[in-house]
Design an enzyme around this catalytic site. Structure first.
Site, short mmCIF file in Angstrom:
data_model
loop_
_atom_site.label_atom_id
_atom_site.label_comp_id
_atom_site.label_asym_id
_atom_site.label_seq_id
_atom_site.Cartn_x
_atom_site.Cartn_y
_atom_site.Cartn_z
N THR A 151 4.98 6.63 -10.93
CA THR A 151 3.61 6.25 -10.62
C THR A 151 2.64 7.20 -11.28
O THR A 151 2.88 8.41 -11.28
CB THR A 151 3.40 6.34 -9.09
OG1 THR A 151 4.22 5.36 -8.49
CG2 THR A 151 1.96 6.14 -8.70
N ARG A 179 7.35 -5.93 -1.38
CA ARG A 179 7.54 -4.51 -1.02
C ARG A 179 6.35 -3.69 -1.53
O ARG A 179 5.92 -3.81 -2.67
CB ARG A 179 8.84 -3.99 -1.65
CG ARG A 179 9.14 -2.51 -1.36
CD ARG A 179 8.69 -1.62 -2.48
NE ARG A 179 9.07 -0.23 -2.26
CZ ARG A 179 8.55 0.78 -2.96
NH1 ARG A 179 7.64 0.55 -3.88
NH2 ARG A 179 8.93 2.01 -2.73
N GLY A 203 7.46 9.20 -6.48
CA GLY A 203 8.84 9.33 -6.01
C GLY A 203 9.21 8.12 -5.18
O GLY A 203 8.67 7.03 -5.39
N GLY A 205 8.72 5.90 -2.41
CA GLY A 205 7.64 5.63 -1.46
C GLY A 205 8.09 5.62 -0.02
O GLY A 205 7.39 6.14 0.87
#
Ligand code: SD4
Length: 317
Positions: A151, A179, A203, A205
């Site tokens: 991200t 999701r 990382g 979530g």
């Protein structure tokens, strides 16, 4: 007056390089975040953000994004939006809303449409090929489908002292339809308060949300911790807690900055990287790793940077 900007992952370098010249001249923290994250979203070879992002289990690209203003604490967030070019701009616009500022799925798409945001098919041929190549082994052999997704999370401080944070991601590759990870969730994927500082995470979530990690870092900075200490303490605490209670911890990596432009980064993995620029610092990529519960980092070498560029261009061949 000081200014600064810090972001997760090397992919933020071009955007940060571009906006740092303007931050120096007075660009607002909000516009800096939007512009620099748009640069990542628009780049087709980054397979974890915006155009070219990898799809979910059903081969659909569902994007999560958020924007927060550290002066007013307003935030806008979207989850699972499909076929809009720049999720960060939709999230930034949503942050102007008093109510309904976190929208998901069709609701987010309707909002983006009504507000004139550009539509775009975000699924590239390269991403379809990657999906087709991986779908067999991930689903049939029971391999973890969730590797290789990063991200972009970014914090900016402008010369007026305002701070903002933004995130944008296609989430985890092969995720279930619907999701949503930490990236659009305030306190987990991001948090900023111009009177203190900001933090953002990347990382797994599902694990990042168990520690409200971004809020925790800002809270530690408010207590007087230097950003580096706040980042190290928050990551280590969550990492240890997850290991103790669950036997394992997913990837946890964070960057943060306080309102003096001091920054920190921490990770529980051995291959995190980030980009930082500021009044006294040219845009630079750092390579970070966790060694015995502490994060250490160093500037990326030219060899690493060259190899990265080659790898990205060939990544989905
Ligand atoms: C998520 N945190 O959706 C994101 C993915 C990510 O490195 O950052 N991967 O869970």
């Amino acid at each position: 007056m000081k200014w600064g900007i810090i972001a997760t992952w090397r992919m933020a370098l071009e955007g940060i390089t571009e906006v740092s010249r303007d931050l120096e001249k007075g660009l607002s923290a909000a516009d800096a975040i939007e512009k620099a994250i748009m640069a990542v979203e628009d780049y087709p070879f980054y397979k974890s953000v915006g155009y070219g992002g990898l799809p979910n289990e059903n081969c659909e690209v569902e994007l999560d994004s958020a924007f927060m203003d550290g002066d007013t604490l307003s935030f806008g967030a979207i989850g699972g939006i499909r076929d809009f070019k720049n999720p960060i701009s939709v999230a930034k616009k949503l942050s102007e809303e008093r109510f309904n500022s976190f929208l998901v799925g069709i609701g987010a798409e309707e909002y983006a449409h009504k507000n004139g945001f550009e539509r775009k098919n975000m699924l590239t041929d390269k991403a379809i090929k990657y999906y087709n190549d991986r779908v067999k082994e991930t689903l049939e052999k029971g391999l973890s489908p969730y590797e290789g997704h990063d991200t972009v999370g970014m914090i900016s401080l402008d010369i007026k002292g305002k701070m903002c944070v933004g995130t944008s991601t296609s989430g985890l590759f092969m995720k279930k339809r619907g999701r949503i990870g930490d990236s659009p969730v305030a306190g987990s994927g991001f948090y900023v308060d111009s009177e203190i500082g900001g933090a953002t995470a990347t990382g797994l979530g599902e694990d990042l949300m168990k520690g409200c990690i971004s809020y925790e870092i800002v809270r530690l900075m408010a207590e007087g911790c230097h950003p580096q200490e706040a980042a190290d303490r928050a990551v280590e605490k969550l990492n240890q807690k997850l290991i103790k209670r669950r036997g394992k911890a997913g990837d946890i990596s964070v960057v943060c900055m306080n309102n003096k432009g001091e920054w920190g980064a921490a990770t529980n993995i051995d291959s995190f990287n980030f980009v930082v620029a500021g009044k006294d610092q040219k845009p630079a990529v750092y390579l970070a790793k966790n060694v015995d519960g502490k994060t250490i980092y160093q500037p990326a070498t030219k060899e690493w940077l060259d190899a990265y560029e080659k790898r990205i261009e060939n990544s989905i061949e």
